[in-house]
Design a protein around this motif. Sequence first.
Motif, short mmCIF file in Angstrom:
data_model
loop_
_atom_site.label_atom_id
_atom_site.label_comp_id
_atom_site.label_asym_id
_atom_site.label_seq_id
_atom_site.Cartn_x
_atom_site.Cartn_y
_atom_site.Cartn_z
N MET A 1 20.91 -40.91 0.53
CA MET A 1 22.23 -40.50 0.08
C MET A 1 22.82 -39.55 1.11
O MET A 1 22.09 -38.86 1.82
CB MET A 1 22.16 -39.82 -1.29
N ALA B 1 26.06 -36.57 1.68
CA ALA B 1 26.99 -35.71 0.95
C ALA B 1 27.74 -34.79 1.91
O ALA B 1 27.21 -34.43 2.97
CB ALA B 1 26.24 -34.88 -0.09
N THR C 1 30.78 -34.01 -2.44
CA THR C 1 31.18 -35.41 -2.52
C THR C 1 30.01 -36.22 -1.97
O THR C 1 29.56 -35.96 -0.85
CB THR C 1 32.45 -35.68 -1.68
N TYR C 2 29.50 -37.16 -2.74
CA TYR C 2 28.29 -37.86 -2.33
C TYR C 2 28.47 -39.38 -2.45
O TYR C 2 29.30 -39.87 -3.21
CB TYR C 2 27.09 -37.41 -3.16
N GLN C 3 27.67 -40.08 -1.69
CA GLN C 3 27.63 -41.53 -1.79
C GLN C 3 26.23 -42.03 -1.53
O GLN C 3 25.54 -41.57 -0.63
CB GLN C 3 28.63 -42.20 -0.85
N SER D 1 24.03 -50.21 -2.76
CA SER D 1 24.93 -50.56 -3.86
C SER D 1 24.45 -50.08 -5.22
O SER D 1 25.26 -49.83 -6.11
CB SER D 1 25.12 -52.09 -3.91
N SER E 1 24.86 -44.38 -7.10
CA SER E 1 26.22 -43.99 -7.46
C SER E 1 26.87 -43.15 -6.36
O SER E 1 26.20 -42.60 -5.49
CB SER E 1 26.22 -43.22 -8.77
N SER E 2 28.18 -43.07 -6.42
CA SER E 2 28.97 -42.21 -5.56
C SER E 2 29.88 -41.38 -6.45
O SER E 2 30.17 -41.75 -7.58
CB SER E 2 29.81 -43.05 -4.59
N GLY E 3 30.32 -40.26 -5.94
CA GLY E 3 31.20 -39.42 -6.75
C GLY E 3 31.27 -38.01 -6.23
O GLY E 3 31.06 -37.76 -5.04
#
Length: 199
Positions: free
Chosen positions: A94, A96, A112-114, A118, A121-123
């Motif tokens: 991940m 961020a 803010t992370y991704q 697939s 999660s991201s958010g």
Amino acid sequence: MKHTQYTFLVILLSFVDHCRAQHSCAVESFAVKENFDLQRYLGKWYALAKKDPEGLFLQDNISAEYTIEEDGTMVASSKGRVKLFGFWVLCADMAAQYSVPDPKTPAKMFMTYQGLASYLSSGGDNYWVIDTDYDNYAITYACRTLKENGTCDDGYSIIFSRNPRGLPLAVQRIVRQKQEEICMSGQFQPVLQSGESKR
């Protein structure tokens, strides 16, 4: 008569001690690290214990490497293992980025992370450094949703260490105190550090 007065005094003192021991679980009342020094926080941290949020979260062998980009933004690369469908364990990465909404409280960041796959999660979440000594431990906290009374409905916290093998006894006592202060005492699960997420 003296016995009655003594009994009343004992009850009163225990009530005062009980009230003093109580503290607010309203998220805005939680103290964060004063005079947070971002430069000293940089580097590698290993998760030793965590209280998960709702949904999918890294399971074990979690580490995070914090660096500063040319524009001064702190970024992190996190690794760990995640379990899918209850049995399928995969290594996961991940990324961020962190911003500081109020420069007066640099320990209260927004992350803010991704997930770099697939299924992750991201958010964005709050990323509060509740406490750290920079050399041994750090305690981070995030609340995703608040209840009407200001307490957290879906929050998470991670106990980080510079050493994947654990924390000194004196530091463990500090960590337990901080867990109580963020109203998460007894909610943490240990994080296995076997090195299996390294690639």
